[in-house]
Design a protein around this motif. Sequence first.
Motif, PDB file in Angstrom:
ATOM      1  N   MET A   1       0.839  -1.194   0.000  1.00  0.00           N
ATOM      2  CA  MET A   1       0.000   0.000   0.000  1.00  0.00           C
ATOM      3  C   MET A   1       0.872   1.241   0.000  1.00  0.00           C
ATOM      4  O   MET A   1       2.021   1.195   0.424  1.00  0.00           O
ATOM      5  CB  MET A   1      -0.910   0.011   1.235  1.00  0.00           C
ATOM      6  N   VAL A   2       0.300   2.344  -0.473  1.00  0.00           N
ATOM      7  CA  VAL A   2       1.025   3.604  -0.427  1.00  0.00           C
ATOM      8  C   VAL A   2       1.362   3.922   1.022  1.00  0.00           C
ATOM      9  O   VAL A   2       0.525   3.786   1.911  1.00  0.00           O
ATOM     10  CB  VAL A   2       0.173   4.745  -1.032  1.00  0.00           C
ATOM     11  N   SER A   3       2.604   4.322   1.256  1.00  0.00           N
ATOM     12  CA  SER A   3       3.046   4.607   2.623  1.00  0.00           C
ATOM     13  C   SER A   3       2.949   6.105   2.893  1.00  0.00           C
ATOM     14  O   SER A   3       3.510   6.917   2.158  1.00  0.00           O
ATOM     15  CB  SER A   3       4.491   4.129   2.804  1.00  0.00           C
ATOM     16  N   PHE A   4       2.224   6.462   3.943  1.00  0.00           N
ATOM     17  CA  PHE A   4       2.083   7.865   4.339  1.00  0.00           C
ATOM     18  C   PHE A   4       2.824   8.082   5.650  1.00  0.00           C
ATOM     19  O   PHE A   4       2.865   7.209   6.505  1.00  0.00           O
ATOM     20  CB  PHE A   4       0.608   8.234   4.507  1.00  0.00           C
ATOM     21  N   ARG A   5       3.393   9.279   5.807  1.00  0.00           N
ATOM     22  CA  ARG A   5       4.162   9.573   7.010  1.00  0.00           C
ATOM     23  C   ARG A   5       3.678  10.856   7.668  1.00  0.00           C
ATOM     24  O   ARG A   5       3.099  11.722   7.009  1.00  0.00           O
ATOM     25  CB  ARG A   5       5.654   9.706   6.660  1.00  0.00           C
ATOM     26  N   GLY A   6       3.976  10.958   8.944  1.00  0.00           N
ATOM     27  CA  GLY A   6       3.710  12.192   9.673  1.00  0.00           C
ATOM     28  C   GLY A   6       2.262  12.629   9.606  1.00  0.00           C
ATOM     29  O   GLY A   6       1.332  11.844   9.833  1.00  0.00           O
TER      30      GLY A   6
END
Length: 268
Positions: A1-6
């Motif tokens: 899956m697309v990795s999202f941060r913060g």
Amino acid sequence: MVSFRGASADAVAVLTEQLGGVGEGSAAKVADDLFSAAATIRSEATLRRFVTDQSVAPEARKGLVTELFSGKVDAVTLGLLGEAASRRWTKGRDLADALEQLGVIAAVRSTGLQGNQLVDELFAVRQTVTGSSELRNALSDPARSGADKSGLIDSLLAGKALAATVQLVKQALSGSYRTVVAALEDYERVAAAVQGEGVATVHVARPLAAADQQRLATALSRHYGRTVHLNVVVDADVLGGVRVEIGDDVIDGTVSSRLDDARRKIAG
């Protein structure tokens, strides 16, 4: 899956929870609306910069998005878009990527109790595209129109697969991923995750018996602490044994791997 941060990860968590109230009957429409909104935000650089600009008040960003999409999407989607616009995003492109992922989740929920079938069908389509250079080239050909490619998908899948499968394969053509195959692989992971499962791709020399698949699935589920959905690939490069790929982990118990190890030891 697309990795999202913060901040983006926090925003996606809130939006995913909000999406949880969408019913099975309306989920397919919500998915289409979210895919369309993601495409609009990707293609309109001025809009994208405005709605992700943290120097602009959240109310102003939300107001613009609400005005822009009002009457074009249903109330549930409009609420999601307004909430998304009011949130902080780590990177400008994260907003559109998040909307696409939410659209995939909505498409999965539209299948109700057929989520596992959706994962299997997405995998089967991915294998078909991977194995056919003619089909792969047709789907990636920039000279062919979107409508032409969509028609090709209908000719291949209509009446043979879930409506959500057709919807997601068509979305994979949007170009938001490096390739159609990469998009389908990510959608598989999202579909499994919605059901609390992981996905393992299992490479074998010959088809696994149902009992062997069940034993392997049980062992992997126990090891990873959640249900693991198996995608089994009969691979000519596997002389015997099994190679399992799950996330970033690779468990290689193939004969070819052991032979390679032996050759390295002899050469060393």
